[in-house]
Design a protein around this motif. Structure first.
Motif, PDB file in Angstrom:
ATOM      1  N   MET A   1       0.834  -1.185   0.000  1.00 30.26           N
ATOM      2  CA  MET A   1       0.000   0.000   0.000  1.00 30.26           C
ATOM      3  C   MET A   1       0.879   1.248   0.000  1.00 30.26           C
ATOM      4  O   MET A   1       1.952   1.254   0.583  1.00 30.26           O
ATOM      5  N   SER A   2       0.366   2.262  -0.631  1.00 29.57           N
ATOM      6  CA  SER A   2       1.048   3.547  -0.694  1.00 29.57           C
ATOM      7  C   SER A   2       0.085   4.625  -0.196  1.00 29.57           C
ATOM      8  O   SER A   2      -1.111   4.570  -0.484  1.00 29.57           O
ATOM      9  N   ASP A   3       0.607   5.574   0.559  1.00 30.70           N
ATOM     10  CA  ASP A   3      -0.227   6.657   1.076  1.00 30.70           C
ATOM     11  C   ASP A   3      -0.345   7.779   0.063  1.00 30.70           C
ATOM     12  O   ASP A   3       0.625   8.142  -0.598  1.00 30.70           O
ATOM     13  N   LEU A   4      -1.550   8.320  -0.044  1.00 30.16           N
ATOM     14  CA  LEU A   4      -1.816   9.502  -0.856  1.00 30.16           C
ATOM     15  C   LEU A   4      -2.390  10.539   0.093  1.00 30.16           C
ATOM     16  O   LEU A   4      -3.472  10.347   0.649  1.00 30.16           O
ATOM     17  N   ASN A   5      -1.649  11.611   0.340  1.00 30.05           N
ATOM     18  CA  ASN A   5      -2.060  12.656   1.270  1.00 30.05           C
ATOM     19  C   ASN A   5      -2.077  13.995   0.543  1.00 30.05           C
ATOM     20  O   ASN A   5      -1.046  14.464   0.089  1.00 30.05           O
ATOM     21  N   LEU A   6      -3.277  14.562   0.433  1.00 27.26           N
ATOM     22  CA  LEU A   6      -3.443  15.833  -0.276  1.00 27.26           C
ATOM     23  C   LEU A   6      -4.016  16.874   0.669  1.00 27.26           C
ATOM     24  O   LEU A   6      -4.867  16.568   1.499  1.00 27.26           O
ATOM     25  N   ASN A   7      -3.564  18.105   0.521  1.00 27.48           N
ATOM     26  CA  ASN A   7      -4.081  19.233   1.276  1.00 27.48           C
ATOM     27  C   ASN A   7      -4.437  20.304   0.265  1.00 27.48           C
ATOM     28  O   ASN A   7      -3.559  20.835  -0.416  1.00 27.48           O
ATOM     29  N   ILE A   8      -5.736  20.592   0.139  1.00 28.34           N
ATOM     30  CA  ILE A   8      -6.204  21.547  -0.849  1.00 28.34           C
ATOM     31  C   ILE A   8      -6.790  22.758  -0.122  1.00 28.34           C
ATOM     32  O   ILE A   8      -7.806  22.635   0.560  1.00 28.34           O
ATOM     33  N   PRO A   9      -6.146  23.930  -0.236  1.00 33.26           N
ATOM     34  CA  PRO A   9      -6.646  25.129   0.453  1.00 33.26           C
ATOM     35  C   PRO A   9      -7.928  25.661  -0.193  1.00 33.26           C
ATOM     36  O   PRO A   9      -8.175  25.431  -1.382  1.00 33.26           O
ATOM     37  N   HIS A  10      -8.737  26.356   0.607  1.00 28.28           N
ATOM     38  CA  HIS A  10      -9.942  27.005   0.085  1.00 28.28           C
ATOM     39  C   HIS A  10     -10.237  28.256   0.902  1.00 28.28           C
ATOM     40  O   HIS A  10      -9.715  28.436   2.002  1.00 28.28           O
ATOM     41  N   ASN A  11     -11.075  29.121   0.341  1.00 33.52           N
ATOM     42  CA  ASN A  11     -11.491  30.361   1.004  1.00 33.52           C
ATOM     43  C   ASN A  11     -12.996  30.377   1.254  1.00 33.52           C
ATOM     44  O   ASN A  11     -13.601  31.438   1.323  1.00 33.52           O
ATOM     45  N   LEU A  12     -13.602  29.219   1.383  1.00 33.65           N
ATOM     46  CA  LEU A  12     -15.042  29.093   1.572  1.00 33.65           C
ATOM     47  C   LEU A  12     -15.359  28.844   3.035  1.00 33.65           C
ATOM     48  O   LEU A  12     -14.478  28.512   3.824  1.00 33.65           O
ATOM     49  N   SER A  13     -16.637  28.949   3.373  1.00 36.44           N
ATOM     50  CA  SER A  13     -17.044  28.507   4.707  1.00 36.44           C
ATOM     51  C   SER A  13     -16.910  26.984   4.739  1.00 36.44           C
ATOM     52  O   SER A  13     -16.931  26.320   3.691  1.00 36.44           O
ATOM     53  N   SER A  14     -16.770  26.436   5.919  1.00 37.61           N
ATOM     54  CA  SER A  14     -16.652  24.978   6.039  1.00 37.61           C
ATOM     55  C   SER A  14     -17.873  24.279   5.459  1.00 37.61           C
ATOM     56  O   SER A  14     -17.753  23.236   4.814  1.00 37.61           O
ATOM     57  N   GLU A  15     -19.049  24.866   5.676  1.00 34.06           N
ATOM     58  CA  GLU A  15     -20.285  24.261   5.179  1.00 34.06           C
ATOM     59  C   GLU A  15     -20.310  24.214   3.653  1.00 34.06           C
ATOM     60  O   GLU A  15     -20.684  23.208   3.049  1.00 34.06           O
ATOM     61  N   GLU A  16     -19.906  25.323   3.023  1.00 29.78           N
ATOM     62  CA  GLU A  16     -19.889  25.367   1.557  1.00 29.78           C
ATOM     63  C   GLU A  16     -18.831  24.429   1.003  1.00 29.78           C
ATOM     64  O   GLU A  16     -19.061  23.735   0.011  1.00 29.78           O
ATOM     65  N   ALA A  17     -17.664  24.401   1.626  1.00 31.22           N
ATOM     66  CA  ALA A  17     -16.603  23.489   1.181  1.00 31.22           C
ATOM     67  C   ALA A  17     -17.074  22.036   1.292  1.00 31.22           C
ATOM     68  O   ALA A  17     -16.837  21.227   0.385  1.00 31.22           O
ATOM     69  N   LEU A  18     -17.761  21.707   2.375  1.00 27.78           N
ATOM     70  CA  LEU A  18     -18.268  20.348   2.568  1.00 27.78           C
ATOM     71  C   LEU A  18     -19.272  19.985   1.480  1.00 27.78           C
ATOM     72  O   LEU A  18     -19.191  18.905   0.885  1.00 27.78           O
ATOM     73  N   THR A  19     -20.189  20.879   1.199  1.00 24.04           N
ATOM     74  CA  THR A  19     -21.183  20.637   0.146  1.00 24.04           C
ATOM     75  C   THR A  19     -20.503  20.385  -1.188  1.00 24.04           C
ATOM     76  O   THR A  19     -20.859  19.458  -1.916  1.00 24.04           O
ATOM     77  N   ARG A  20     -19.521  21.187  -1.498  1.00 22.22           N
ATOM     78  CA  ARG A  20     -18.830  21.053  -2.792  1.00 22.22           C
ATOM     79  C   ARG A  20     -17.980  19.783  -2.857  1.00 22.22           C
ATOM     80  O   ARG A  20     -17.915  19.142  -3.898  1.00 22.22           O
ATOM     81  N   ILE A  21     -17.329  19.429  -1.771  1.00 26.58           N
ATOM     82  CA  ILE A  21     -16.503  18.217  -1.762  1.00 26.58           C
ATOM     83  C   ILE A  21     -17.371  16.975  -1.904  1.00 26.58           C
ATOM     84  O   ILE A  21     -16.989  16.017  -2.570  1.00 26.58           O
ATOM     85  N   LYS A  22     -18.549  16.990  -1.320  1.00 23.57           N
ATOM     86  CA  LYS A  22     -19.457  15.859  -1.501  1.00 23.57           C
ATOM     87  C   LYS A  22     -19.824  15.717  -2.979  1.00 23.57           C
ATOM     88  O   LYS A  22     -20.003  14.602  -3.479  1.00 23.57           O
ATOM     89  N   LYS A  23     -19.912  16.836  -3.696  1.00 22.30           N
ATOM     90  CA  LYS A  23     -20.184  16.797  -5.134  1.00 22.30           C
ATOM     91  C   LYS A  23     -19.009  16.172  -5.889  1.00 22.30           C
ATOM     92  O   LYS A  23     -19.203  15.541  -6.923  1.00 22.30           O
ATOM     93  N   LEU A  24     -17.788  16.352  -5.373  1.00 23.37           N
ATOM     94  CA  LEU A  24     -16.607  15.778  -6.013  1.00 23.37           C
ATOM     95  C   LEU A  24     -16.759  14.266  -6.111  1.00 23.37           C
ATOM     96  O   LEU A  24     -16.541  13.678  -7.170  1.00 23.37           O
ATOM     97  N   LEU A  25     -17.142  13.633  -5.021  1.00 21.80           N
ATOM     98  CA  LEU A  25     -17.304  12.181  -5.034  1.00 21.80           C
ATOM     99  C   LEU A  25     -18.418  11.751  -5.977  1.00 21.80           C
ATOM    100  O   LEU A  25     -18.263  10.795  -6.740  1.00 21.80           O
ATOM    101  N   THR A  26     -19.526  12.489  -5.960  1.00 20.96           N
ATOM    102  CA  THR A  26     -20.639  12.180  -6.850  1.00 20.96           C
ATOM    103  C   THR A  26     -20.214  12.328  -8.308  1.00 20.96           C
ATOM    104  O   THR A  26     -20.494  11.464  -9.139  1.00 20.96           O
TER     105      THR A  26
END
Length: 100
Positions: A1-26
């Protein structure tokens, strides 16, 4: 196994970032439905676990939505780790696009 660790900065509220990230998976599931099987996600607050199979390889990890960044930590099977750079770039590009 290999680790993949990403840190992506944003300037949104946590709630908006969460909503958008859930769309990423979809979006990834829809765009790559011919490759992805058994996709699942489970959210508790701003942290989510995800898992799916790509061409017989199981992938899974954790997403944490923080006030100024999104952390994605996953385990890649050894055979897929050769494509780690490309996988990281695709995920980072899609996430940055959604978080812009």
């Amino acid at each position: 196994m290999s680790d993949l660790n990403l840190n992506i900065p944003h300037n949104l509220s946590s709630e908006e970032a969460l909503t958008r990230i859930k769309k990423l998976l979809t979006n990834l599931r829809e765009e790559h439905k011919d490759l992805i099987d058994g996709a699942q996600e489970q959210w508790e607050g701003n942290s989510g676990k995800f898992g799916f199979s790509v061409k017989g390889f199981d992938l899974g990890g954790v997403i944490d939505v923080n006030p100024s960044s999104v952390d994605i930590n996953a385990k890649l099977p050894f055979a897929v780790s050769f494509f780690k750079g490309k996988i990281a770039q695709v995920i980072t590009d899609k996430a940055k696009e959604l978080l812009a």
